[in-house]
Design a protein around this motif. Structure first.
Motif, PDB file in Angstrom:
ATOM      1  N   TRP A  29       0.794  -1.238   0.000  1.00 37.02           N
ATOM      2  CA  TRP A  29       0.000   0.000   0.000  1.00 37.02           C
ATOM      3  C   TRP A  29       0.822   1.282   0.000  1.00 37.02           C
ATOM      4  N   TYR A  30       2.136   1.193  -0.148  1.00 38.96           N
ATOM      5  CA  TYR A  30       2.981   2.389  -0.108  1.00 38.96           C
ATOM      6  C   TYR A  30       3.132   3.030  -1.487  1.00 38.96           C
ATOM      7  N   GLY A  31       3.151   4.366  -1.506  1.00 37.91           N
ATOM      8  CA  GLY A  31       3.304   5.072  -2.768  1.00 37.91           C
ATOM      9  C   GLY A  31       4.120   6.341  -2.606  1.00 37.91           C
ATOM     10  N   MET A  83     -11.014  -1.640  -4.652  1.00 33.62           N
ATOM     11  CA  MET A  83     -11.270  -1.403  -3.234  1.00 33.62           C
ATOM     12  C   MET A  83      -9.947  -1.133  -2.542  1.00 33.62           C
ATOM     13  N   LYS A  84     -10.009  -0.500  -1.366  1.00 34.39           N
ATOM     14  CA  LYS A  84      -8.780  -0.068  -0.699  1.00 34.39           C
ATOM     15  C   LYS A  84      -9.004   0.048   0.799  1.00 34.39           C
ATOM     16  N   ASP A  85      -7.902   0.228   1.527  1.00 31.54           N
ATOM     17  CA  ASP A  85      -8.011   0.497   2.956  1.00 31.54           C
ATOM     18  C   ASP A  85      -8.319   1.980   3.166  1.00 31.54           C
ATOM     19  N   ASP A  86      -8.504   2.379   4.410  1.00 34.22           N
ATOM     20  CA  ASP A  86      -8.944   3.748   4.706  1.00 34.22           C
ATOM     21  C   ASP A  86      -7.939   4.813   4.300  1.00 34.22           C
ATOM     22  N   ASN A  87      -6.663   4.454   4.211  1.00 31.03           N
ATOM     23  CA  ASN A  87      -5.632   5.458   3.955  1.00 31.03           C
ATOM     24  C   ASN A  87      -4.881   5.258   2.637  1.00 31.03           C
ATOM     25  N   GLY A  88      -5.329   4.302   1.837  1.00 32.18           N
ATOM     26  CA  GLY A  88      -4.562   3.967   0.638  1.00 32.18           C
ATOM     27  C   GLY A  88      -5.336   4.061  -0.649  1.00 32.18           C
ATOM     28  N   GLU A 131      -8.171  -8.959   3.408  1.00 36.24           N
ATOM     29  CA  GLU A 131      -8.499  -7.930   4.393  1.00 36.24           C
ATOM     30  C   GLU A 131     -10.020  -7.802   4.555  1.00 36.24           C
ATOM     31  N   PRO A 132     -10.470  -7.173   5.645  1.00 33.90           N
ATOM     32  CA  PRO A 132     -11.918  -6.997   5.861  1.00 33.90           C
ATOM     33  C   PRO A 132     -12.475  -5.850   5.031  1.00 33.90           C
ATOM     34  N   TYR A 133     -12.544  -6.051   3.717  1.00 30.97           N
ATOM     35  CA  TYR A 133     -13.016  -5.017   2.813  1.00 30.97           C
ATOM     36  C   TYR A 133     -14.493  -4.713   3.085  1.00 30.97           C
ATOM     37  N   LYS A 134     -14.908  -3.540   2.662  1.00 25.75           N
ATOM     38  CA  LYS A 134     -16.262  -3.073   2.921  1.00 25.75           C
ATOM     39  C   LYS A 134     -17.302  -4.032   2.324  1.00 25.75           C
ATOM     40  N   GLY A 135     -18.263  -4.452   3.169  1.00 25.69           N
ATOM     41  CA  GLY A 135     -19.343  -5.315   2.700  1.00 25.69           C
ATOM     42  C   GLY A 135     -18.961  -6.781   2.578  1.00 25.69           C
ATOM     43  N   ARG A 136     -17.847  -7.189   3.173  1.00 25.64           N
ATOM     44  CA  ARG A 136     -17.425  -8.592   3.034  1.00 25.64           C
ATOM     45  C   ARG A 136     -18.482  -9.536   3.605  1.00 25.64           C
ATOM     46  N   ASP A 137     -18.908 -10.494   2.813  1.00 29.40           N
ATOM     47  CA  ASP A 137     -19.831 -11.533   3.272  1.00 29.40           C
ATOM     48  C   ASP A 137     -19.517 -12.835   2.542  1.00 29.40           C
TER      49      ASP A 137
END
Length: 442
Positions: A98-100, A181-186, A212-218
């Motif tokens: 996630w680094y840039g 999809m991404k994490d909160d800071n990436g 990772e626990p991406y948004k809406g994971r089911d």
């Protein structure tokens, strides 16, 4: 006088006749005439067909040069690989892409991590809540030897693979979010996976996925995303698979924060008896749940997971990460035919991004904390060992090379040891683990 004119006229006629004869002869000799051919049939006046032949010859010569360079490059790589210890495919390291930075991403990503506020407003008021300002001020208590790098930089990926091989790590478990999809800071990172696989393969390293626990994971989109990963990357030679006790060769997926979904939802995906189960399909795999609290053990079993891992590098932070519990967890796993993967780390400090979280700091003690963790893990006779982490810089769990850094931001470092100290400790214990595994199987 008349005689002279007659002679001149005859001479002129003879000259004209000679010119006509020469002209006829020259005209009859075309470029196709054998007199203009080479001894081996190559024409001295080549047509367009010969131009193409020359181009083909040049291309063949260029290809030959490239092949020679490739052979030389392969030999150099083989020589480089011989300098490293053999990779231990039972030793995994959690890896982050996630680094840039501006050169590769147009901006800094993750290095500019904000300082997160405490959930208690009154406590939060006592701590800074700004944002880091790379390249000299980054969201980490340590400073990487490669600087504020981009995970998209091929030279960085190459350097990482060399460090992983120095440490004898056989598998990197890459933090993964679905495409777009991404994490909160990436930013989205799935498009980095092909580069990672290619360079990993070059260094005989395998790649597993840490979902990772991406948004809406089911359970429904988990099936879709596992299918996507296997269809897109599953045939790559660097894609990690291992043979289970049932003889199947399956991928392995770590599932972070698996407890956020209840066991009934997971069972729909992971139990053989469910109609929409992923089991016995082309997308079946080994699924490893995160064990945090003791109560999660039964939930994990009910859900149909294949094993557990503990992730956190802070001894005592959770039930799962408390090293004295590992023997008990191993017994539970043996009794229920589950894989046990304890997670070890060199230390923990995240006060650069959570300035109020000093109570969870674990001092590295010049490598002693890490060696104690590794020793505890092996004492539990695990199936695999996972390392938290190769490069989670925000939480100070990295074994990647760090250097002393002088700036307005105060950084920790690995002194008095070398930047490679944690790679060398890992290498040492990888060999011990390999020997122990052979002894356990006797």
């Amino acid at each position: 006088m008349a005689r002279f004119r007659r002679k001149s006229c005859i001479t002129f006629l003879a000259l004209v006749l000679l010119v006509l004869i020469v002209t006829v002869i020259l005209k009859s000799l075309t470029p196709e005439d054998p007199a203009f051919s080479s001894p081996v049939g190559g024409e001295l006046f080549p047509d367009s067909k010969n131009d193409k032949q020359i181009q083909r010859d040049k291309k063949a010569e260029s290809n030959q040069m490239k092949a020679t360079e490739s052979v030389q490059s392969d030999k150099e790589l083989e020589a480089t690989l011989r300098k490293f210890p053999p990779p231990n495919y039972y030793l995994h390291a959690f890896y982050y892409t996630w680094y840039g930075n501006p050169k590769f991403d147009g901006k800094y990503i993750h290095w500019d991590h904000p300082q997160l506020p405490h959930w208690d407003f009154k406590v939060a008021q006592g701590y800074p809540q700004g944002q880091h300002n790379p390249p000299d001020d980054i969201g980490s208590n340590f400073f990487p030897a490669l600087g504020a790098y981009s995970s998209r930089d091929p030279s960085v990926v190459e350097a990482h693979m060399q460090q992983l091989r120095t440490a004898a790590i056989g598998v990197l478990a890459v933090s993964w979010y679905p495409p777009d999809m991404k994490d909160d800071n990436g930013e989205p990172t799935d498009d980095i996976v092909p580069l990672l696989l290619e360079v990993a393969h070059k260094y005989q390293i395998k790649v597993a996925f840490h979902i990772e626990p991406y948004k809406g994971r089911d359970e429904v989109n988990m099936y879709t995303n596992v299918k996507y990963i296997i269809e897109k990357y599953g045939e790559h030679p660097a894609f990690f698979k291992f043979r289970t006790t049932t003889g199947k060769l399956l991928p392995l997926f770590y599932v972070y924060d698996s407890y956020l979904m209840n066991s009934e939802q997971w069972a729909k995906l992971l139990k053989h008896t469910e109609s929409n189960s992923i089991r016995d399909t082309p997308y079946d795999a080994t699924f490893i749940a995160l064990l945090v609290d003791e109560k999660h053990k039964r939930d994990i079993l009910t859900a149909g997971f294949d094993g557990v891992y503990t992730y956190f590098a802070t001894n005592g932070f959770s039930y799962g990460s408390t090293q004295r519990n590992w023997d008990t967890i191993k017994s539970f796993c043996e009794d229920n035919n589950l894989i046990f993967i304890p997670s070890v780390g060199p230390g923990y400090i995240d006060t650069s991004v959570r300035p109020w979280n000093f109570q969870n700091t674990r001092n590295r003690i010049n490598g002693k904390y890490y060696e104690t963790s590794l020793s505890a893990a092996l004492a539990a006779r695990p199936d695999f060992v996972s390392i938290t982490s190769f490069n989670e810089w925000h939480e100070g769990t990295q074994i990647e090379m760090a250097i002393p850094k002088t700036s307005q931001t105060v950084y920790l470092d690995y002194l008095p040891n070398k930047p490679t100290i944690y790679l060398e400790i890992t290498r040492k214990w990888a060999a011990i683990f390999g020997g122990e595994r052979r002894r356990w199987q006797e």
